[in-house]
Enzyme design. Structure first.
Site, short mmCIF file in Angstrom:
data_model
loop_
_atom_site.label_atom_id
_atom_site.label_comp_id
_atom_site.label_asym_id
_atom_site.label_seq_id
_atom_site.Cartn_x
_atom_site.Cartn_y
_atom_site.Cartn_z
N GLU A 94 0.83 -1.20 0.00
CA GLU A 94 0.00 0.00 0.00
C GLU A 94 0.87 1.25 0.00
O GLU A 94 1.93 1.29 0.60
CB GLU A 94 -0.89 0.02 1.24
CG GLU A 94 -1.84 -1.14 1.34
CD GLU A 94 -2.62 -1.15 2.65
OE1 GLU A 94 -2.54 -0.16 3.38
OE2 GLU A 94 -3.28 -2.15 2.93
N CYS A 107 3.01 8.35 2.00
CA CYS A 107 3.31 7.39 3.05
C CYS A 107 3.62 6.06 2.37
O CYS A 107 2.77 5.50 1.67
CB CYS A 107 2.12 7.25 4.00
SG CYS A 107 2.38 6.04 5.32
N CYS A 114 3.97 -7.32 7.92
CA CYS A 114 4.73 -6.86 9.09
C CYS A 114 4.76 -7.97 10.12
O CYS A 114 3.77 -8.68 10.32
CB CYS A 114 4.07 -5.61 9.67
SG CYS A 114 5.00 -4.88 11.06
N CYS A 118 1.54 -5.79 16.28
CA CYS A 118 0.86 -4.83 17.16
C CYS A 118 -0.63 -5.17 17.18
O CYS A 118 -1.23 -5.42 16.13
CB CYS A 118 1.08 -3.41 16.67
SG CYS A 118 2.83 -2.91 16.72
N CYS A 121 -3.23 -3.25 14.82
CA CYS A 121 -2.82 -2.89 13.46
C CYS A 121 -3.13 -4.02 12.48
O CYS A 121 -2.87 -5.20 12.76
CB CYS A 121 -1.32 -2.58 13.43
SG CYS A 121 -0.70 -2.07 11.82
N SER A 196 9.33 6.04 10.81
CA SER A 196 8.63 5.63 12.02
C SER A 196 9.04 4.21 12.41
O SER A 196 9.11 3.33 11.56
CB SER A 196 7.11 5.69 11.81
OG SER A 196 6.42 5.23 12.95
N ASN A 295 -8.26 4.00 14.18
CA ASN A 295 -9.10 3.69 13.02
C ASN A 295 -9.47 2.22 13.18
O ASN A 295 -8.63 1.35 12.95
CB ASN A 295 -8.32 3.94 11.73
CG ASN A 295 -9.23 4.04 10.52
OD1 ASN A 295 -10.41 3.72 10.59
ND2 ASN A 295 -8.66 4.48 9.42
N CYS A 338 -2.82 1.68 7.96
CA CYS A 338 -1.90 0.71 7.39
C CYS A 338 -2.50 -0.68 7.35
O CYS A 338 -3.02 -1.18 8.34
CB CYS A 338 -0.62 0.67 8.23
SG CYS A 338 0.25 2.23 8.31
#
Length: 353
Positions: A94, A107, A114, A118, A121, A196, A295, A338
């Site tokens: 993305e 971004c 990943c 988390c 996420c 980040s 979100n 994300c």
């Protein structure tokens, strides 16, 4: 097998062309077509002879020409565009374009998926498949520049905050950023770049050693040890007090204020006590806090605090003289958080198969 030309440094490209019997000055022309005019087809590079263009086509590939846009979503306010790009090997990433009053930012993702897991996420729903290459990171910027160039506009800011942990793909991430900084590339100032991290301390230290004035953002999200362990398993390897210490060293070395990202989760990390603790850890630091109302990700079961609670959390930080803002939400209506679009696409793809 063709050699990937996209993101190749000028001296390397000159050498590659010379090995084919082409003049070095052709490298400058190719750079102009690729990175200024955003033309990714050798056949359209009109100031290069036909025979040479055919040789280039035979020997080199240009990644953006091979990337397939499988999803494109525009926010209702017209300020955010999200693309899901399918890479030649079938993996999808993305990238998000945001239009601000100062220009355009992108971004980018650093990994396909990943492994940080988390809890809130969507990026880690299926783990990390692999690291992205320099070319694949750059392509996420240039697919948008290709759209903008006709309006004589360009991307001027980069944030590495998409899917993946950038510090676990350090060489490719910072190789891409250094390329984007080059005058013959995108000519983007390092001060307009942000990376980040979830708190990979060796990566922060390597970033400091580079000595580039790139901004650092730290995904913090909790300042109670047990809660951060629950929300962010990386905390078990790199406890957040040590992460804050490493980030403060980076701030002092670089002269750049560190941004701490703090996702607000209803009844989880949004109490007055959480705000007080956060203020205690960040007081007198070169730091700012970016509060992010979650979100929601349906698979995770987290909810957004109401506006009153968000404002109260902010006021506690401000009372303790910690600079904090509530992130301006962009692209909420197109799932710009994300991993959400990629996760939906993966589910559809698996179902189809």
């Amino acid at each position: 097998m063709k050699q990937e030309i996209f993101g190749m440094a000028m001296p390397q490209l000159q050498t590659a062309l010379a090995e084919l019997g082409l003049k070095k000055y052709r490298a400058k022309q190719i750079f102009d077509w690729l990175y200024r005019k955003c033309v990714f087809d050798f056949a359209q590079m009109s100031n290069i002879g036909k025979a040479e263009r055919e040789l280039l086509q035979e020997k080199f590939s240009v990644l953006p020409a091979e990337v397939n846009t499988v999803r494109k979503l525009d926010s209702s306010d017209g300020l955010t565009r999200k693309l899901l790009l399918e890479l030649p090997d079938g993996n999808a990433v993305e990238t998000v374009l945001m239009h601000h009053d100062y220009g355009y930012s992108v971004c980018v993702s650093s990994q396909a998926g990943c492994d940080m897991h988390c809890a809130f996420c969507a990026s880690g729903l299926n783990g990390a498949i692999r690291n992205l290459s320099v070319a694949e990171i750059l392509a996420q910027v240039y697919v948008f520049n290709q759209e903008l160039v006709s309006r004589e506009e360009r991307v001027s800011r980069i944030v590495v905050m998409g899917s993946g942990e950038p510090m676990l793909n350090f060489d490719a991430v910072f190789g891409a950023l250094q390329f984007l900084h080059e005058p013959d590339g995108a000519n983007i100032s390092y001060r307009n770049m942000t990376v980040s991290t979830c708190g990979i301390i060796p990566g922060i230290q390597r970033m400091q050693e580079l000595g580039l004035p790139i901004s650092l953002a730290v995904s913090l999200h909790a300042v109670r040890m047990e809660l951060r362990n629950e929300l962010m398993p990386v905390n078990k390897g790199y406890p957040f007090p040590d992460v804050i210490a490493a980030a403060e060293q980076y701030a002092r070395s670089s002269g750049r204020q560190v941004t701490y990202e703090y996702i607000l989760l209803k009844d989880k990390n949004d109490s007055d006590r959480d705000a007080e603790l956060l203020a205690e850890y960040l007081r007198y630091k070169q730091a700012g806090v970016n509060l992010i109302p979650v979100n929601p990700v349906p698979e995770k079961g987290f909810f957004r605090p109401d506006r009153k609670r968000i404002e109260k959390f902010l006021s506690v930080l401000q009372k303790h003289h910690v600079h904090a803002t509530i992130r301006k939400e962009m692209g909420k209506d197109i799932n710009a958080a994300c991993g959400q679009l990629r996760a939906a696409f993966a589910k559809e793809k698996n179902y189809a198969e």
